[in-house]
Structures are given as structure tokens and as C-alpha cells.
Design a protein around this motif. Structure first.
Motif, PDB file in Angstrom:
ATOM      1  N   ALA A  38       0.857  -1.187   0.000  1.00  0.00           N
ATOM      2  CA  ALA A  38       0.000   0.000   0.000  1.00  0.00           C
ATOM      3  C   ALA A  38       0.889   1.232   0.000  1.00  0.00           C
ATOM      4  CB  ALA A  38      -0.911   0.010   1.226  1.00  0.00           C
ATOM      5  N   ILE A  40       0.679   5.294   0.673  1.00  0.00           N
ATOM      6  CA  ILE A  40      -0.165   6.358   1.225  1.00  0.00           C
ATOM      7  C   ILE A  40       0.524   7.693   1.004  1.00  0.00           C
ATOM      8  CG2 ILE A  40      -1.316   7.274   3.267  1.00  0.00           C
ATOM      9  CD1 ILE A  40      -1.418   4.520   4.437  1.00  0.00           C
ATOM     10  N   LYS A 138      -1.899  -0.865  -3.778  1.00  0.00           N
ATOM     11  CA  LYS A 138      -3.080  -0.120  -3.360  1.00  0.00           C
ATOM     12  C   LYS A 138      -2.635   1.313  -3.075  1.00  0.00           C
ATOM     13  CE  LYS A 138      -6.659   0.025   0.243  1.00  0.00           C
ATOM     14  NZ  LYS A 138      -7.193  -0.649   1.464  1.00  0.00           N
ATOM     15  N   GLY A 162      -5.411   2.648   5.609  1.00  0.00           N
ATOM     16  CA  GLY A 162      -4.291   1.799   5.225  1.00  0.00           C
ATOM     17  C   GLY A 162      -3.726   0.965   6.356  1.00  0.00           C
ATOM     18  N   GLU A 165      -2.874  -3.199   6.010  1.00  0.00           N
ATOM     19  CA  GLU A 165      -2.035  -3.750   4.948  1.00  0.00           C
ATOM     20  C   GLU A 165      -0.762  -4.372   5.525  1.00  0.00           C
ATOM     21  OE1 GLU A 165      -3.315  -3.751   1.941  1.00  0.00           O
ATOM     22  OE2 GLU A 165      -5.024  -2.586   2.686  1.00  0.00           O
ATOM     23  N   THR A 168       3.127  -1.088   4.220  1.00  0.00           N
ATOM     24  CA  THR A 168       2.637   0.240   3.863  1.00  0.00           C
ATOM     25  C   THR A 168       3.810   1.196   3.740  1.00  0.00           C
ATOM     26  OG1 THR A 168       0.576  -0.138   5.081  1.00  0.00           O
ATOM     27  CG2 THR A 168       1.125   2.130   4.549  1.00  0.00           C
TER      28      THR A 168
END
Length: 286
Positions: A38, A40, A138, A162, A165, A168
Motif C-alpha cells: 500500500a 499512502i 493499493k 491503510g 495492509e 505500507t
């Protein structure tokens, strides 16, 4: 490439003391090289990770905060609310309390100190978050509304979304202000990205102080390295900061980066470099 196996959920925050060091470059390519991950983007004032991932957006939601509303029928004009507000978001004008919504920090204190209970709260949108997918990554990106006081609520929401996950990668806002603090506070490891200039070293020192304050394990990545003197490397050596990786100044890489290419996707050499960097980071957080 195959996914990198993560035995426990890990949050890796990538930060820098200033913009332009290559923080997003490192973040995006780490997330991509990991396989399933992921990403972010917490730089909610100027998010640009989506320019590289070009994700298919699967969900979007507004982020709102509470803003005070004054019931003038109940208000007696005691001014306790205006005296309390350190941000001067309340003003007593023409015998009425006026709320300056754009500078309110939504602390809720004015409603608590009002002896007449003349203040209640309403929702005000300050931005949005987008969730998307780009190959195996993601993506979560926040966008702060123009002129809003703080992006912290948006960052909190991004990190909530998030939080489940396995791996991340958090692309933090530049600098060491409250938005950066919010981005790193639950991270397992911080990557400090620095460039080989005296200005870059000054800002590296800022984030170095920040991660020490939060007691989060960290290491450095040096970007845009040349054959000459590297003040950032000297700073790391002088302060016992482990250098996890170096990226040389590369015109071709810069060209592809400026065109929104994820270089670990299009260049096997860089894919190998970022895979090795990710392994080095994960070794530090075992």
C-alpha cells in the motif's frame, strides 16, 4: 517480480526536511518494487504520487471536521469563547460572536467554555481521500481543500484506511511540522531522504531531530549523488546514521521521473536497486 514476503505488518515512513530531495521518488519505487503493498500519500497539500501510479480510483470520500455555530438567542456576549481561542477564529463584532471558519482548528474548546451552551457544531468538508489500484499497489491519496487550516484530519483518515495492509509505504509531507509528525507517529521505521547540498543537510538535521524525538528507528537514503563532496554523507557519518542506499545523479532517470514513469517498472537495474533497498529496510525493523 515476486512479492516480498512480510511476516508482520510493517509501516515504512519516507520523509525529508525539504521538497525536491526525491522523497516521492523513493516512496513510489519502494512500494512498486515490493509487489503487493500500500502506498499512502500524506502530502495532502501537494500530493503527486498519483501522477506516477495513475491508479484506477475505486473509492472516494469527503473528510470533514467540526466547526462551531453560535446560537445568538442564547449568547450573552460574555466573550469567553473569543478569549479562549488561540487561533483567533472567533471574533466579537457588532454585539455578536462571528466564527471565522477558514482558520478554525476544530478543537471544540469554545463550546466547552461557553457558560450559556450557546455554541454547537456542524460538519465542514476540508478535503477528500481517494483509494485506488495500480498493478499490485493499493494507493491512498489525500487532497486538502484550498485555504483550509490543517491537513491532519485527512492524514488520520488515510492512515486508518491503510492500517490493515502487510506493507505500507507512507510518503510524508516535507519538513517537520505537525502534518509530518502525524504521518510518522505509528511508523515502524523512517527513511530520511537527503540530497548532497549544505541546504539539504540543514533540512536532514531537522527530520533527524524529529525521528529521535519520536524514538522511531531510522536510516538514510542519499539521492542525486555525484563524484564530488557529499555533505549529507558526512552528516550521516558524523551522527552515526546508517546509509541504507545511494542513488547517483542520473539524467535519464530524471527524464523518466519528470514524465511520471515509475522507474522500477521500466528499468531492471533500478528495480534491483529498490528491491535491495527494501530488503535493507526490512532487515532493520525485524
Amino acid at each position: 517480480m515476486p512479492d516480498i514476503t512480510i511476516m508482520e505488518s510493517k509501516k515504512i515512513a519516507v520523509l525529508s526536511g525539504k521538497g525536491g530531495t526525491g522523497k516521492t521518488f523513493v516512496s513510489v519505487n519502494l512500494a512498486d518494487a515490493a509487489g503487493t503493498s500500500a502506498y499512502i500519500d500524506c502530502d495532502v497539500e501537494e500530493p503527486n504520487g498519483h501522477l506516477f501510479f495513475k491508479p484506477e480510483i475505486t473509492a472516494e470520500e469527503k473528510v470533514a471536521v467540526k466547526i462551531p455555530v453560535v446560537d445568538h438567542d442564547l449568547c450573552t456576549g460574555c466573550r469567553k469563547c473569543t478569549e479562549f481561542c488561540r487561533f483567533n477564529a472567533l471574533a466579537y463584532l457588532k454585539d455578536k460572536v462571528k466564527v471565522l471558519e477558514d482558520i478554525c482548528h476544530s478543537c471544540g474548546g469554545c463550546a466547552l467554555v461557553c457558560p450559556q451552551e450557546a455554541i454547537y457544531e456542524k460538519d465542514m468538508a476540508i478535503g477528500k481521500v481517494e483509494i485506488g489500484k495500480s498493478q499490485q499497489t493499493k494507493t491512498l491519496s489525500g487532497m486538502m481543500g484550498i485555504g483550509k487550516a490543517s491537513g491532519v484530519p485527512i492524514i488520520k483518515r488515510l492512515l486508518e484506511l491503510g492500517s490493515h495492509e502487510d506493507l505500507t509505504i507512507i510518503d510524508c509531507p516535507p519538513g517537520s511540522a505537525c502534518v509530518t509528525m502525524e504521518s510518522i507517529k505509528d511508523a515502524d521505521f523512517c527513511v530520511l531522504v537527503a540530497e548532497p547540498t549544505l541546504f539539504g543537510v540543514h533540512n536532514l538535521a531537522m527530520v533527524h531531530e524529529l525521528v529521535n524525538l519520536f524514538k522511531i528507528p531510522f536510516g538514510a537514503v542519499l539521492n542525486k549523488c555525484t563524484d564530488g563532496e557529499n555533505p549529507a554523507e558526512k552528516y550521516c557519518d558524523d551522527n552515526d546514521i546508517k546509509i541504507l542506499g545511494k542513488f547517483d545523479y542520473d539524467k535519464e532517470m530524471g527524464r523518466q521521473n519528470s514524465q511520471g514513469e515509475i522507474i522500477s517498472r521500466v528499468d531492471k537495474t533500478y528495480n534491483k536497486k529498490f528491491t535491495e533497498l527494501l530488503y535493507a529496510i526490512l532487515e532493520e525493523v525485524k
